[in-house]
Motif scaffolding. Structure first.
Motif, PDB file in Angstrom:
ATOM      1  N   ARG A 285       0.472   7.093  -6.484  1.00 11.57           N
ATOM      2  CA  ARG A 285      -0.950   7.554  -7.113  1.00 11.57           C
ATOM      3  C   ARG A 285      -1.120   9.205  -7.856  1.00 11.57           C
ATOM      4  NH1 ARG A 285      -6.110   8.616  -3.475  1.00 11.57           N
ATOM      5  NH2 ARG A 285      -7.372   9.194  -4.991  1.00 11.57           N
TER       6      ARG A 285
ATOM      7  N   ARG B 161       0.811  -1.355   0.165  1.00 11.86           N
ATOM      8  CA  ARG B 161       0.065   0.447   0.108  1.00 11.86           C
ATOM      9  C   ARG B 161       1.330   1.216   0.186  1.00 11.86           C
ATOM     10  NH1 ARG B 161      -3.926  -0.762   4.337  1.00 11.86           N
ATOM     11  NH2 ARG B 161      -4.599  -2.151   2.496  1.00 11.86           N
ATOM     12  N   PRO B 162       1.714   1.300   0.694  1.00  9.75           N
ATOM     13  CA  PRO B 162       2.863   2.269   0.730  1.00  9.75           C
ATOM     14  C   PRO B 162       3.648   2.754  -0.620  1.00  9.75           C
ATOM     15  CG  PRO B 162       2.744   1.226   2.730  1.00  9.75           C
ATOM     16  CD  PRO B 162       2.763   0.590   2.269  1.00  9.75           C
TER      17      PRO B 162
ATOM     18  N   GLY C 279      -3.179   7.969 -10.346  1.00 13.36           N
ATOM     19  CA  GLY C 279      -3.762   8.092 -10.535  1.00 13.36           C
ATOM     20  C   GLY C 279      -4.687   9.346 -11.836  1.00 13.36           C
TER      21      GLY C 279
ATOM     22  N   ASP D   7       0.457   4.070  -2.826  1.00 17.35           N
ATOM     23  CA  ASP D   7       0.200   5.299  -2.586  1.00 17.35           C
ATOM     24  C   ASP D   7       1.139   6.233  -3.242  1.00 17.35           C
ATOM     25  OD1 ASP D   7      -2.043   4.226  -1.601  1.00 17.35           O
ATOM     26  OD2 ASP D   7      -1.295   4.433   0.877  1.00 17.35           O
ATOM     27  N   ARG D   8       2.318   6.044  -3.433  1.00 16.64           N
ATOM     28  CA  ARG D   8       3.311   7.037  -3.371  1.00 16.64           C
ATOM     29  C   ARG D   8       3.585   7.301  -5.106  1.00 16.64           C
ATOM     30  NH1 ARG D   8       6.727   4.874   0.528  1.00 16.64           N
ATOM     31  NH2 ARG D   8       8.024   3.487  -1.013  1.00 16.64           N
TER      32      ARG D   8
END
Length: 194
Positions: free
Chosen positions: A174, A167-168, A178, A171-172
């Protein structure tokens, strides 16, 4: 006549034209439409493309499947059909998932694995037919298939044993993967940022 079967086909030209039309069309609309809607639209379009392949190859794939002594090219025909059937099913599943508001239980439903396994069977058919096209394509390389499967089994074992939390990392990533145009957000004047 607009459609002329006599003209020579060019692989690169077909790829370039398809890619340019799809990219320009997608980006033109993506600048104004939320990503969730764009993903839904591309899934629907892809399902239509895959349906055309299933229809065009269907009769030949069925005939090849039924042959008691198939030619090597028959392996490729059935492999192509199964591969696109798998893509078609995965797209339909993805559409159902999105339209059902992404229920978590649907991510781990029992039907997912058999759909994915269709593409594995197609992969085996593609590799198991050396020299099917012009006696040279694909090259005989069952060793590559064995190595690929061996590495995959090893990766499954490692991931199941360690269950890493990525997940980290995701998330970085994104900002890069994204919503590039930030169309998924409705800006209301005077409202505090979310």
């Amino acid at each position: 006549m607009i459609y002329n079967d006599e003209r020579p086909e060019r692989i690169r030209g077909t790829i370039y034209l398809s890619a340019i039309v799809l990219f320009v069309g997608y980006q033109s609309i993506n600048a104004f439409v939320p990503n969730a809607d764009m993903i839904l639209a591309t899934r629907i379009l892809a399902t239509g493309f895959y349906s055309a392949v299933l229809y065009v190859y269907g009769r030949d794939a069925w005939a090849a499947f039924r042959k008691p002594e198939p030619k090597r090219s028959d392996f490729l025909i059935v492999g192509i059909w199964l591969s696109f059937l798998s893509h078609w099913c995965q797209n339909l599943y993805s559409l159902a998932y999105r339209l059902a508001q992404a229920p978590e239980w649907l991510l781990t439903a029992e039907v997912v694995s058999p759909i994915v396994m269709l593409s594995m069977v197609a992969s085996v058919l593609h590799v198991a037919a050396p020299g099917a096209v012009d006696g040279t394509v694909p090259r005989r390389n069952r060793i590559a298939l064995g190595i690929g499967i061996g590495l995959a089994v090893f990766a499954v074992a490692v991931l199941m044993a360690t269950r890493p939390d990525i997940r980290p990392i995701i998330d970085r990533a994104r900002p890069y993967i994204g919503d590039w145009f930030s169309t998924g957000y409705l800006v209301v004047p005077g409202a505090p940022p979310a």
